[in-house]
Design a protein around this motif. Structure first.
Motif, PDB file in Angstrom:
ATOM      1  N   ILE A 148       4.566 -15.480  48.646  1.00  0.00           N
ATOM      2  CA  ILE A 148       5.184 -14.297  49.236  1.00  0.00           C
ATOM      3  C   ILE A 148       5.034 -13.167  48.234  1.00  0.00           C
ATOM      4  N   THR A 149       4.611 -11.996  48.698  1.00  0.00           N
ATOM      5  CA  THR A 149       4.351 -10.891  47.787  1.00  0.00           C
ATOM      6  C   THR A 149       5.074  -9.631  48.242  1.00  0.00           C
ATOM      7  N   LEU A 150       5.767  -9.000  47.292  1.00  0.00           N
ATOM      8  CA  LEU A 150       6.346  -7.676  47.490  1.00  0.00           C
ATOM      9  C   LEU A 150       5.504  -6.675  46.719  1.00  0.00           C
ATOM     10  N   ILE A 151       4.973  -5.677  47.432  1.00  0.00           N
ATOM     11  CA  ILE A 151       4.157  -4.614  46.832  1.00  0.00           C
ATOM     12  C   ILE A 151       4.945  -3.327  46.991  1.00  0.00           C
ATOM     13  N   GLU A 152       5.372  -2.728  45.876  1.00  0.00           N
ATOM     14  CA  GLU A 152       6.294  -1.599  45.934  1.00  0.00           C
ATOM     15  C   GLU A 152       5.814  -0.461  45.041  1.00  0.00           C
ATOM     16  N   ASN A 153       5.768   0.737  45.611  1.00  0.00           N
ATOM     17  CA  ASN A 153       5.394   1.948  44.852  1.00  0.00           C
ATOM     18  C   ASN A 153       4.035   1.782  44.168  1.00  0.00           C
ATOM     19  N   CYS A 154       3.076   1.284  44.903  1.00  0.00           N
ATOM     20  CA  CYS A 154       1.738   1.052  44.346  1.00  0.00           C
ATOM     21  C   CYS A 154       0.711   1.994  44.987  1.00  0.00           C
ATOM     22  N   LEU A 155      -0.332   2.295  44.219  1.00  0.00           N
ATOM     23  CA  LEU A 155      -1.501   3.025  44.705  1.00  0.00           C
ATOM     24  C   LEU A 155      -2.676   2.064  44.653  1.00  0.00           C
ATOM     25  N   ILE A 156      -3.232   1.767  45.817  1.00  0.00           N
ATOM     26  CA  ILE A 156      -4.318   0.788  45.925  1.00  0.00           C
ATOM     27  C   ILE A 156      -5.515   1.521  46.506  1.00  0.00           C
ATOM     28  N   ARG A 157      -6.522   1.774  45.670  1.00  0.00           N
ATOM     29  CA  ARG A 157      -7.617   2.653  46.092  1.00  0.00           C
ATOM     30  C   ARG A 157      -8.956   2.190  45.532  1.00  0.00           C
ATOM     31  N   ASN A 158     -10.004   2.554  46.278  1.00  0.00           N
ATOM     32  CA  ASN A 158     -11.380   2.357  45.820  1.00  0.00           C
ATOM     33  C   ASN A 158     -11.690   0.901  45.465  1.00  0.00           C
ATOM     34  N   ASN A 159     -11.152  -0.015  46.269  1.00  0.00           N
ATOM     35  CA  ASN A 159     -11.493  -1.429  46.135  1.00  0.00           C
ATOM     36  C   ASN A 159     -12.415  -1.830  47.285  1.00  0.00           C
ATOM     37  N   THR A 160     -13.140  -2.939  47.093  1.00  0.00           N
ATOM     38  CA  THR A 160     -14.145  -3.347  48.072  1.00  0.00           C
ATOM     39  C   THR A 160     -14.036  -4.841  48.359  1.00  0.00           C
ATOM     40  N   ALA A 161     -14.184  -5.194  49.626  1.00  0.00           N
ATOM     41  CA  ALA A 161     -14.285  -6.598  50.019  1.00  0.00           C
ATOM     42  C   ALA A 161     -15.550  -6.796  50.838  1.00  0.00           C
ATOM     43  N   SER A 162     -16.137  -7.973  50.720  1.00  0.00           N
ATOM     44  CA  SER A 162     -17.340  -8.271  51.495  1.00  0.00           C
ATOM     45  C   SER A 162     -17.017  -9.045  52.771  1.00  0.00           C
ATOM     46  N   ASN A 163     -15.726  -9.286  53.025  1.00  0.00           N
ATOM     47  CA  ASN A 163     -15.339  -9.949  54.264  1.00  0.00           C
ATOM     48  C   ASN A 163     -14.213  -9.174  54.937  1.00  0.00           C
ATOM     49  N   VAL A 164     -12.976  -9.355  54.501  1.00  0.00           N
ATOM     50  CA  VAL A 164     -11.843  -8.607  55.050  1.00  0.00           C
ATOM     51  C   VAL A 164     -10.896  -8.208  53.918  1.00  0.00           C
ATOM     52  N   GLY A 165     -10.083  -7.189  54.210  1.00  0.00           N
ATOM     53  CA  GLY A 165      -9.047  -6.800  53.254  1.00  0.00           C
ATOM     54  C   GLY A 165      -9.567  -6.060  52.042  1.00  0.00           C
ATOM     55  N   GLY A 166     -10.148  -4.877  52.246  1.00  0.00           N
ATOM     56  CA  GLY A 166     -10.648  -4.125  51.102  1.00  0.00           C
ATOM     57  C   GLY A 166      -9.561  -3.783  50.108  1.00  0.00           C
ATOM     58  N   GLY A 167      -8.407  -3.298  50.605  1.00  0.00           N
ATOM     59  CA  GLY A 167      -7.294  -2.993  49.724  1.00  0.00           C
ATOM     60  C   GLY A 167      -6.417  -4.191  49.477  1.00  0.00           C
ATOM     61  N   ILE A 168      -5.877  -4.755  50.561  1.00  0.00           N
ATOM     62  CA  ILE A 168      -4.946  -5.877  50.477  1.00  0.00           C
ATOM     63  C   ILE A 168      -5.295  -6.894  51.552  1.00  0.00           C
ATOM     64  N   SER A 169      -5.314  -8.158  51.183  1.00  0.00           N
ATOM     65  CA  SER A 169      -5.289  -9.232  52.167  1.00  0.00           C
ATOM     66  C   SER A 169      -3.974  -9.973  51.965  1.00  0.00           C
ATOM     67  N   GLY A 170      -3.127  -9.960  52.998  1.00  0.00           N
ATOM     68  CA  GLY A 170      -1.781 -10.500  52.869  1.00  0.00           C
ATOM     69  C   GLY A 170      -1.763 -12.000  52.647  1.00  0.00           C
ATOM     70  N   GLN A 171      -0.591 -12.475  52.233  1.00  0.00           N
ATOM     71  CA  GLN A 171      -0.417 -13.891  51.934  1.00  0.00           C
ATOM     72  C   GLN A 171       0.179 -14.629  53.133  1.00  0.00           C
ATOM     73  N   PRO A 172      -0.176 -15.894  53.306  1.00  0.00           N
ATOM     74  CA  PRO A 172       0.334 -16.648  54.456  1.00  0.00           C
ATOM     75  C   PRO A 172       1.848 -16.722  54.508  1.00  0.00           C
ATOM     76  N   GLY A 173       2.505 -16.777  53.340  1.00  0.00           N
ATOM     77  CA  GLY A 173       3.960 -16.856  53.317  1.00  0.00           C
ATOM     78  C   GLY A 173       4.647 -15.560  53.680  1.00  0.00           C
ATOM     79  N   GLY A 174       3.969 -14.433  53.501  1.00  0.00           N
ATOM     80  CA  GLY A 174       4.542 -13.143  53.850  1.00  0.00           C
ATOM     81  C   GLY A 174       4.186 -12.075  52.841  1.00  0.00           C
ATOM     82  N   THR A 175       4.018 -10.855  53.334  1.00  0.00           N
ATOM     83  CA  THR A 175       3.696  -9.704  52.495  1.00  0.00           C
ATOM     84  C   THR A 175       4.565  -8.531  52.922  1.00  0.00           C
ATOM     85  N   THR A 176       5.194  -7.877  51.942  1.00  0.00           N
ATOM     86  CA  THR A 176       5.964  -6.670  52.196  1.00  0.00           C
ATOM     87  C   THR A 176       5.373  -5.538  51.375  1.00  0.00           C
ATOM     88  N   ILE A 177       5.069  -4.423  52.036  1.00  0.00           N
ATOM     89  CA  ILE A 177       4.482  -3.248  51.386  1.00  0.00           C
ATOM     90  C   ILE A 177       5.447  -2.087  51.579  1.00  0.00           C
TER      91      ILE A 177
END
Length: 285
Positions: A148-177
């Motif tokens: 489970i991941t809490l993402i708070e007050n973050c800047l997520i930029r200029n990242n790359t994925a070759s499948n899915v989730g360029g910025g964030i790919s959430g977790q199976p247990g839960g993701t809060t942004i």
């Protein structure tokens, strides 16, 4: 209580109480000059305090630790750059907190180029996560069912994925942004569907996004980009979030749902905020 009993109780408390340490990292004059050395010298529950500067590190495995810059509200002052090959910059497990850094340079063929997630509950706060790449989750990713991941007050930029989730790919247990900006990330999938360039929510996974901005992300692939802003195959609750300027493009089929793409695999509730100015061949919102 007798003096003997008091002495026995004091000895018992001393034995069972954990001795939590603060370990300091800086260029000179601290306990360590690298974060990795501090992590290796730590025990569960310790706090690692990092002075401003640039730290070139191989993969950092953070397990049940607090790792925090001494200027937590100024992440640009303290940068962690990956020097490893095919590895996230940081892998976070257990009940850990990472706060106040710029995290960059991770390249991984798995999940999570900047921050990889293992099991447990982790908090990522006041971070800039930029210039990382992975197969899934260029900025943040992981596929441990209990995480489970809490993402708070973050800047997520200029990242790359070759499948899915360029910025964030959430977790199976839960993701809060919360209160975060996810911008200018790219998915470029040449073999399937480039989706969730901003945020990807895996199948059956719960996610909450609140008071955030998801903008100018690009999803493209052989079959066309899907959900360039948010791609949800799970359960999404989103409020007060602005989604704009995202583009789902290219491929054999024109992109679909450039702002938000909701599959039929989960339920979603969206309130407040706005979804506007996104571009796709089908469903620009």
């Amino acid at each position: 209580m007798s003096r003997t009993s008091l002495l026995w109780l004091a000895a018992l408390l001393t034995t069972v109480a954990p001795c939590l340490a603060q370990i300091r990292v800086c260029a000179s004059g601290c306990d360590h000059t690298t974060i990795k050395d501090a992590v290796q010298a730590s025990s569960a529950g310790d706090t690692i305090l990092v002075e401003p500067g640039e730290y070139a590190e191989t993969r950092l495995d953070i397990v049940n630790l607090t790792i925090q810059s001494t200027q937590p509200s100024n992440p640009s002052a303290t940068t962690i750059t990956s020097t490893g090959e095919d590895s996230p910059v940081i892998v976070v497990r257990g009940g850990s907190l990472v706060e106040g850094f710029t995290i960059t340079g991770g390249t991984f063929t798995g999940q999570g180029g900047g921050v990889g997630r293992g099991g447990g509950i982790a908090t990522l706060r006041n971070l800039v996560i930029e210039g990382n790449s992975a197969n899934v989750g260029g900025g943040i990713g992981g596929n441990i069912g209990s995480s489970i991941t809490l993402i708070e007050n973050c800047l997520i930029r200029n990242n790359t994925a070759s499948n899915v989730g360029g910025g964030i790919s959430g977790q199976p247990g839960g993701t809060t942004i919360l209160n975060s900006i996810i911008t200018d990330n790219v998915v470029n999938d040449t073999s399937g569907t480039g989706g969730g360039a901003g945020v990807n929510i895996p199948q059956d996974a719960p996610a909450r996004i609140s008071n955030s901005i998801i903008s100018n992300n690009l999803g493209q692939g052989l079959r066309g980009g899907i959900g360039a802003g948010v791609l949800s195959n799970g359960t999404l609750s989103m409020s007060g979030t602005e989604i704009f300027g995202n583009v789902a493009a290219d491929g054999l089929r024109s992109g679909r749902g450039s702002g938000v793409y909701l599959s039929n695999q989960g339920t979603s509730v969206i309130s407040g905020g706005s979804i506007s100015g996104n571009q796709a061949g089908q469903g620009g919102g």
